[in-house]
Design a protein around this motif. Structure first.
Motif, short mmCIF file in Angstrom:
data_model
loop_
_atom_site.label_atom_id
_atom_site.label_comp_id
_atom_site.label_asym_id
_atom_site.label_seq_id
_atom_site.Cartn_x
_atom_site.Cartn_y
_atom_site.Cartn_z
N ALA A 1 -52.29 43.74 22.09
CA ALA A 1 -53.02 42.63 21.47
C ALA A 1 -52.27 41.30 21.61
CB ALA A 1 -53.29 42.93 20.01
N SER A 2 -50.95 41.31 21.31
CA SER A 2 -50.24 40.03 21.41
C SER A 2 -50.04 39.63 22.86
CB SER A 2 -48.91 40.08 20.67
OG SER A 2 -48.27 41.28 20.91
N LEU B 1 -54.06 34.69 27.55
CA LEU B 1 -55.25 33.85 27.46
C LEU B 1 -55.03 32.52 26.74
CD1 LEU B 1 -58.07 36.45 26.80
CD2 LEU B 1 -57.26 35.53 28.95
N ASP B 2 -53.79 32.26 26.35
CA ASP B 2 -53.55 31.02 25.59
C ASP B 2 -54.02 29.79 26.36
OD1 ASP B 2 -52.33 29.33 23.50
OD2 ASP B 2 -51.05 28.73 25.17
N ARG B 3 -53.64 29.71 27.61
CA ARG B 3 -53.99 28.53 28.41
C ARG B 3 -55.51 28.40 28.53
NH1 ARG B 3 -54.93 24.74 29.36
NH2 ARG B 3 -54.50 23.18 30.94
N PHE B 4 -56.14 29.53 28.76
CA PHE B 4 -57.59 29.57 28.92
C PHE B 4 -58.30 29.12 27.64
CE2 PHE B 4 -61.49 32.13 28.46
CZ PHE B 4 -62.19 31.67 29.55
N VAL C 1 -56.79 34.53 19.66
CA VAL C 1 -57.26 35.64 20.46
C VAL C 1 -57.32 36.93 19.64
CG1 VAL C 1 -56.78 37.06 22.46
CG2 VAL C 1 -56.49 34.62 22.60
N ILE C 2 -56.28 37.21 18.86
CA ILE C 2 -56.27 38.47 18.12
C ILE C 2 -57.43 38.55 17.12
CG2 ILE C 2 -54.95 39.91 16.52
CD1 ILE C 2 -52.49 39.19 18.07
#
Lengths: 641, 72
Positions: free
Chosen positions: A301-302, A308-311, A322-323
């Motif tokens: 999960a992390s 996907l942070d940049r996205f 995201v989580i």
């Protein structure tokens, strides 16, 4: 009564220990911030001791919301005993918190978790040094493998406040403390690279690969959905068939016994058939949650949030969102509570508003039922719903940021990538059992209530009991509401009623169809596009009453709560409208122009109303961060800008 | 040198942290302070965020935040 608090760094196994001590089940996972609330339960075999599970903290300088809960809790309720859960592989960091806890003047026990990993890696743990340093007792435990839990229980009652003659209390400056703890933690446990870490490094090279990382993630999600449909399909059909026979048999038997037809109709048609339809989806729900649990417990999960942070940042969200979003795919309520780990207020709010866009378990059931009825059970249809959800989260995330001032949008991002762990079988089984129980409970309460009410409304009308459906209340109500849905392509009273009952719980949608259309829904939708538009409306509207209430709790503001609910319905409406329009373009019907006009009007009114409500007010200034009400000073400043 | 300019798999020592207070505290919580040595493990797709290893802890921060951390 003795109150025992579990305190420790995030992801050091407090909740696992809590579950082992109390025998209850609370959600665990391998990422920071699984627990966001204070949880209490009595010891398994001693009701005089209350165990309290708290979210993880690093120190007493709390930043995020879940951390503030801990600090406030420890300050206001002075616990009788603190069990400080310590991760032996991160001793230095754990001890920083321990040294702060020791100064609270409360009895402390240091529970060194993950004992099984120390043994597995042949490490030598000098536990006796802990007592010299902090002046309190320690136990080596393993919450996962349930090692030494009994020993921990024994010393709870005899625990004392830290001995003031311990080495810790002779150190006065912060600097010295740091050096001291660094030195001591190495003395206690000398770590070489553990086997788990080596494996993690190797696995991460593939999972977090610059080029393959995201394709792998997409593949994982795809397999997750695809398999949970393909594998469960055969089972669902079998269960459905079995229940159908069962219902028919009971009906004939009941009639034979001499029960009145209307009682048989209530029991069999409304209650039993409705249950049967919903229950036949149990295998699918369980498979879906099996995959979700594996993702959470392994530590993937992390990693998703890293990938996907940049996205997501491009769309006004961040890696931390995201989580909660991934969790929303299981259940929106858990997703909403997980938003507390997000540090930034605005990012948290956006995530909370958008998380219902992802299909939760209940919505997935509706999609599965629809794809069975209309698309020959094609799993691609249901999987496409998931990607539609992501698309809308991204699109509307961006849209929501447009109405906020840029300078305040910046949030930092820091995510820890924990060592990958094998999910424990017993825990996975427990999760599935809990989900199963929840599901049955929900069917027994909300769905039961909805089906009885629906049955009454279909069988009673202004003239009293009648079997002719056109005399019923439901028919009349549905016929009024249906006009709202005419532009969406499903302007019939059955679907309107289904949508209304879906507000309580999405499973009720299929139940409604079973009840009032007898499963014969093909006639209700003119073409495939109107089916898809109905599915999109279901996808984007709030999932259930519980989720709506949780939303209210998490947003902590009436205005934003009302906004989010209206927003979700409006978005659902517009998207469904657009899909129906595309369908109409293919079929070229006369209503086309009317539908286009409605779409344009809604979009214009929507944009204007959002602009009027939000843009002229200050939302993001640090001066009025407590509430959403704009302060006059900033209003003036905004108008001059 | 800035932390964001660190080469892959190279190690450096932090000499200054200028980021916002909240992140600074967070970093301190996980043991990243002035004087600790830090290693760039990998970059995410699109080269952002960056994953570092510090005292056996793996964590990731954004490039823009790395710009505010000086290393040697």
């Amino acid at each position: 009564m003795l109150e025992v608090c579990l305190v420790g760094n995030p992801n050091c196994g407090k909740t696992s220990l809590f579950n082992a001590l109390t025998g209850t089940y609370q959600k665990v996972g391998n990422w920071n911030g699984v627990t966001t609330e204070v949880k209490k339960a009595f010891l398994k075999n001693d009701k005089s001791i209350l165990v309290v599970d708290l979210p993880g903290i690093y120190s007493f300088n709390a930043i995020s919301q879940d951390e503030k809960i801990v600090v406030e809790y420890l300050k206001s309720n002075k616990p009788s005993v603190i069990i400080n859960v310590v991760d032996p592989l991160n001793l230095k960091r754990s001890f920083a918190l321990t040294s702060e806890l020791c100064k609270l003047n409360v009895p402390i026990i240091i529970a060194v978790n993950f004992y099984d990993e120390i043994v597995k890696n042949n490490l030598k743990f000098h536990g006796e040094k802990i007592e010299e340093i902090f002046g309190c007792r320690h136990v080596l435990v393993s919450a996962k493998k349930k090692v030494n839990i009994g020993q921990l229980l024994k010393i709870i009652k005899t625990s004392k406040t830290p001995d003031k003659s311990a080495e810790l209390f002779n150190i006065n400056s912060q600097e010295n403390l740091k050096i001291f703890l660094d030195k001591k933690s190495v003395e206690i446990l000398k770590i070489n690279v553990t086997r788990g870490e080596l494996f993690t490094q190797k696995a991460d090279r593939i999972l977090l690969n610059k080029y393959f990382g995201i394709p792998i993630f997409v593949l994982v999600i795809f397999i997750n959905y695809y398999l949970s449909f393909v594998l469960s399909k055969g089972l669902i059909d079998k269960i459905d068939l079995y229940f159908n026979n069962f219902c028919n048999n009971t009906a004939t038997n009941m009639l034979k016994v001499g029960l009145k037809p209307w009682i048989v109709s209530l029991v069999v048609d409304s209650v039993m058939k409705g249950f049967a339809t919903v229950l036949s989806f149990v295998p699918q729900i369980l498979l879906l949650f099996l995959f979700m649990t594996i993702i959470e417990e392994s530590g993937y999960a992390s990693r998703i949030s890293f990938l996907l942070d940049r996205f997501f940042r491009a769309f006004g969200l961040g890696g931390k969102s995201v989580i909660p979003l991934v969790l929303s795919c299981g259940c929106t309520v858990t997703g909403l509570t997980a938003t507390r780990t997000i540090d930034g207020v605005y990012e948290r709010r956006r995530t909370a508003i958008l998380s219902p866009f992802l299909p939760c378990g209940a919505k997935t059931i509706v999609f599965a039922w629809f794809s069975n009825v209309f698309f020959n059970g094609n799993p691609l249809i249901t999987t496409s719903m998931y990607f539609m959800g992501i698309l809308f989260v991204a699109f509307f995330g961006k849209l929501l940021t447009l109405f906020e001032r840029k300078s305040y949008n910046y949030n930092y991002f820091l995510v820890e990538l924990p060592t990958l762990r094998m999910p424990s079988v017993s825990n996975v089984m427990k999760v599935l059992y809990e989900k199963f129980k929840d599901f049955i409970y929900k069917t027994g309460t909300i769905i039961f209530g909805v089906s009885v009410v629906l049955w009454m409304l279909t069988n009673f009308g202004v003239k009293g009991y009648s079997t002719n459906i056109e005399n019923s209340f439901l028919y009349n109500i549905g016929n009024i509401i249906k006009y709202i849905f005419v532009p969406l392509g499903f302007g019939n009273w059955q679907s309107s009623v289904a949508i209304i009952s879906g507000i309580f719980a999405k499973e009720a949608v299929i139940e409604t169809f079973e009840l009032i259309a007898g499963g014969n829904v093909n006639v209700l939708f003119s073409n495939v596009f109107s089916v898809y538009s109905f599915m999109c409306f279901i996808l984007l509207s709030p999932p259930c009453l519980t989720a709506i209430l949780t939303m209210k709790k998490e947003l902590k503001s009436k205005k934003w709560f009302v906004f989010s609910i209206v927003f979700q319905f409006v978005v659902g409406y517009v998207v469904a409208l657009i899909i129906n329009l595309i369908g109409k373009l293919f079929c070229l019907q006369i209503n086309l122009i009317i539908s286009i006009l409605v779409a344009i009007i809604i979009i214009i009114v929507g944009i204007i109303s959002i602009k009027y409500t939000f843009v002229n007010k200050c939302l993001n200034c640090s001066l009025c961060s407590k509430g959403d009400k704009p302060c006059r000073k900033n209003l003036e400043r905004n108008t001059t800008l | 040198m800035l932390l964001s300019q660190l080469k892959l798999n190279y190690q450096a020592t932090i000499i200054n942290i200028n980021c916002q207070e909240a992140l600074k505290n967070r970093l301190k919580d996980i043991g990243v302070e002035i004087g600790t040595s830090i290693k760039l493990v990998r970059t995410a797709p699109f080269n952002d965020p960056l994953e570092f290893c510090c005292n056996g802890i793996y964590f990731a921060i954004r490039k823009s935040d790395c710009d505010k951390i000086e290393v040697k």
